[in-house]
Scaffold this motif. Structure first.
Motif, PDB file in Angstrom:
ATOM      1  N   VAL A 199       0.924  -1.188   0.148  1.00  0.00           N
ATOM      2  CA  VAL A 199      -0.088  -0.057   0.090  1.00  0.00           C
ATOM      3  C   VAL A 199       0.880   1.151  -0.004  1.00  0.00           C
ATOM      4  O   VAL A 199       1.965   1.110   0.327  1.00  0.00           O
ATOM      5  N   ARG A 200       0.298   2.444  -0.363  1.00  0.00           N
ATOM      6  CA  ARG A 200       1.010   3.656  -0.343  1.00  0.00           C
ATOM      7  C   ARG A 200       0.169   4.744   0.133  1.00  0.00           C
ATOM      8  O   ARG A 200      -1.155   4.736   0.104  1.00  0.00           O
ATOM      9  N   HIS A 201       0.825   5.852   0.901  1.00  0.00           N
ATOM     10  CA  HIS A 201      -0.093   6.954   1.404  1.00  0.00           C
ATOM     11  C   HIS A 201       0.135   8.293   0.524  1.00  0.00           C
ATOM     12  O   HIS A 201       1.100   8.263  -0.069  1.00  0.00           O
ATOM     13  N   THR A 202      -0.789   8.975   0.442  1.00  0.00           N
ATOM     14  CA  THR A 202      -0.802  10.391  -0.240  1.00  0.00           C
ATOM     15  C   THR A 202      -1.538  11.410   0.879  1.00  0.00           C
ATOM     16  O   THR A 202      -2.489  10.853   1.342  1.00  0.00           O
TER      17      THR A 202
ATOM     18  N   ALA B 143      -5.405  13.279   7.955  1.00  0.00           N
ATOM     19  CA  ALA B 143      -4.872  12.180   7.851  1.00  0.00           C
ATOM     20  C   ALA B 143      -4.638  11.703   6.389  1.00  0.00           C
ATOM     21  O   ALA B 143      -5.287  12.232   5.630  1.00  0.00           O
ATOM     22  N   PRO B 144      -3.384  10.895   6.110  1.00  0.00           N
ATOM     23  CA  PRO B 144      -3.207  10.611   4.654  1.00  0.00           C
ATOM     24  C   PRO B 144      -4.259   9.628   4.423  1.00  0.00           C
ATOM     25  O   PRO B 144      -5.223   8.738   4.881  1.00  0.00           O
ATOM     26  N   SER B 145      -4.407   9.234   2.840  1.00  0.00           N
ATOM     27  CA  SER B 145      -5.241   8.410   2.218  1.00  0.00           C
ATOM     28  C   SER B 145      -4.250   7.086   1.654  1.00  0.00           C
ATOM     29  O   SER B 145      -3.344   7.210   1.161  1.00  0.00           O
ATOM     30  N   TYR B 146      -4.911   6.107   1.975  1.00  0.00           N
ATOM     31  CA  TYR B 146      -4.149   4.988   1.556  1.00  0.00           C
ATOM     32  C   TYR B 146      -4.718   4.184   0.270  1.00  0.00           C
ATOM     33  O   TYR B 146      -5.938   4.295   0.067  1.00  0.00           O
ATOM     34  N   SER B 147      -4.046   3.722  -0.574  1.00  0.00           N
ATOM     35  CA  SER B 147      -4.281   3.195  -1.489  1.00  0.00           C
ATOM     36  C   SER B 147      -3.495   1.865  -2.015  1.00  0.00           C
ATOM     37  O   SER B 147      -2.228   1.671  -1.444  1.00  0.00           O
ATOM     38  N   VAL B 148      -3.776   0.837  -2.891  1.00  0.00           N
ATOM     39  CA  VAL B 148      -2.926  -0.179  -3.188  1.00  0.00           C
ATOM     40  C   VAL B 148      -1.751   0.107  -4.022  1.00  0.00           C
ATOM     41  O   VAL B 148      -1.949   1.176  -4.858  1.00  0.00           O
ATOM     42  N   GLU B 149      -0.517  -0.480  -4.104  1.00  0.00           N
ATOM     43  CA  GLU B 149       0.519  -0.127  -4.678  1.00  0.00           C
ATOM     44  C   GLU B 149       0.079   0.127  -6.140  1.00  0.00           C
ATOM     45  O   GLU B 149       0.605   1.106  -6.850  1.00  0.00           O
TER      46      GLU B 149
ATOM     47  N   GLY C 216      19.044  16.874  -9.975  1.00  0.00           N
ATOM     48  CA  GLY C 216      19.399  15.419  -9.542  1.00  0.00           C
ATOM     49  C   GLY C 216      18.178  14.687  -8.717  1.00  0.00           C
ATOM     50  O   GLY C 216      18.539  13.776  -7.890  1.00  0.00           O
ATOM     51  N   PHE C 217      17.065  15.190  -8.788  1.00  0.00           N
ATOM     52  CA  PHE C 217      15.975  14.976  -7.984  1.00  0.00           C
ATOM     53  C   PHE C 217      15.097  13.821  -8.802  1.00  0.00           C
ATOM     54  O   PHE C 217      14.698  14.111  -9.838  1.00  0.00           O
ATOM     55  N   ARG C 218      14.750  12.842  -8.095  1.00  0.00           N
ATOM     56  CA  ARG C 218      14.089  11.727  -8.947  1.00  0.00           C
ATOM     57  C   ARG C 218      12.581  11.872  -8.125  1.00  0.00           C
ATOM     58  O   ARG C 218      12.140  11.584  -6.944  1.00  0.00           O
ATOM     59  N   LEU C 219      11.645  12.280  -8.877  1.00  0.00           N
ATOM     60  CA  LEU C 219      10.180  12.409  -8.414  1.00  0.00           C
ATOM     61  C   LEU C 219       9.570  11.212  -8.384  1.00  0.00           C
ATOM     62  O   LEU C 219       9.427  10.453  -9.382  1.00  0.00           O
ATOM     63  N   ASP C 220       8.608  11.040  -7.458  1.00  0.00           N
ATOM     64  CA  ASP C 220       7.665  10.072  -7.227  1.00  0.00           C
ATOM     65  C   ASP C 220       6.339  10.674  -7.256  1.00  0.00           C
ATOM     66  O   ASP C 220       5.925  10.904  -6.098  1.00  0.00           O
ATOM     67  N   ALA C 221       6.077  10.621  -8.577  1.00  0.00           N
ATOM     68  CA  ALA C 221       4.481  11.225  -8.623  1.00  0.00           C
ATOM     69  C   ALA C 221       3.429  10.435  -8.288  1.00  0.00           C
ATOM     70  O   ALA C 221       2.303  11.079  -7.822  1.00  0.00           O
ATOM     71  N   SER C 222       3.562   9.022  -7.741  1.00  0.00           N
ATOM     72  CA  SER C 222       2.466   8.415  -7.150  1.00  0.00           C
ATOM     73  C   SER C 222       2.066   8.873  -5.944  1.00  0.00           C
ATOM     74  O   SER C 222       1.220   8.287  -5.353  1.00  0.00           O
ATOM     75  N   HIS C 223       2.958   9.712  -5.159  1.00  0.00           N
ATOM     76  CA  HIS C 223       2.723  10.264  -3.863  1.00  0.00           C
ATOM     77  C   HIS C 223       1.959  11.715  -3.905  1.00  0.00           C
ATOM     78  O   HIS C 223       2.047  12.146  -2.752  1.00  0.00           O
ATOM     79  N   LEU C 224       1.858  12.093  -5.113  1.00  0.00           N
ATOM     80  CA  LEU C 224       1.587  13.411  -5.290  1.00  0.00           C
ATOM     81  C   LEU C 224       0.048  13.542  -5.182  1.00  0.00           C
ATOM     82  O   LEU C 224      -0.777  13.134  -5.919  1.00  0.00           O
ATOM     83  N   ALA C 225      -0.076  14.935  -4.637  1.00  0.00           N
ATOM     84  CA  ALA C 225      -1.483  15.602  -4.661  1.00  0.00           C
ATOM     85  C   ALA C 225      -1.409  17.070  -5.195  1.00  0.00           C
ATOM     86  O   ALA C 225      -0.429  17.612  -4.133  1.00  0.00           O
ATOM     87  N   LEU C 226      -1.921  17.660  -6.183  1.00  0.00           N
ATOM     88  CA  LEU C 226      -1.808  18.643  -6.489  1.00  0.00           C
ATOM     89  C   LEU C 226      -3.171  19.573  -6.039  1.00  0.00           C
ATOM     90  O   LEU C 226      -4.142  19.041  -6.330  1.00  0.00           O
TER      91      LEU C 226
END
Length: 148
Positions: free
Chosen positions: A74-77, A83-89, A124-134
């Motif tokens: 799972v991952r959170h955003t 509280a964070p929101s959780y979803s499956v990977e 040199g930053f690697r973005l993990d957009a799957s954790h992102l909320a705009l």
């Protein structure tokens, strides 16, 4: 509740066993709730689990979510304050959160590929957009503001 496939369940049991852990009914219920709800806070997950097993408490849910996240299941955003929101990977996308109405839309992560490339090249930053909320204003609220 929707459950994982037998193959996924076997893989999960192996992963837990390799780490000296076992698949408890509570862990399975939490994972099933996250899968079913798609985006849920720990409190929402706890409420869903308690429909089946009323004795499961919020502390158990938080600990289980932490473990499942360490295992990559799972991952959170953070969709806003609270509280964070959780979803499956495999449920990866960028969240668009409307300031006005609270609506949450989803867009594919690859929409941010150009930004990710620029951040990597420039910093040199690697973005993990799957954790992102705009945050912003959805189409409906923007249209309402224009007509007001």
């Amino acid at each position: 509740m929707e459950t994982v496939s037998p193959e996924e369940a076997a893989r999960l049991r192996r992963t837990l066993h390799e780490r000296g852990l076992r698949m408890t009914p509570q862990r399975q219920l939490v994972l099933d709730a996250v899968r079913e709800l798609e985006h849920a806070t720990p409190e929402q997950i706890c409420q869903r689990v308690q429909r089946v097993t009323p004795t499961v408490n919020i502390t158990t849910v938080y600990r289980t979510l932490e473990l499942l996240e360490k295992l990559g299941l799972v991952r959170h955003t953070h969709l806003g304050h609270g509280a964070p929101s959780y979803s499956v990977e495999e449920h990866e996308h960028v969240h668009l959160v409307c300031h006005s109405c609270g609506r949450v839309d989803e867009v594919p992560c690859d929409l941010l590929d150009e930004l990710a490339t620029r951040l990597n090249r420039g910093r040199g930053f690697r973005l993990d957009a799957s954790h992102l909320a705009l945050s912003g204003t959805c189409r409906d609220c923007a249209a309402s503001e224009e007509t007001s």
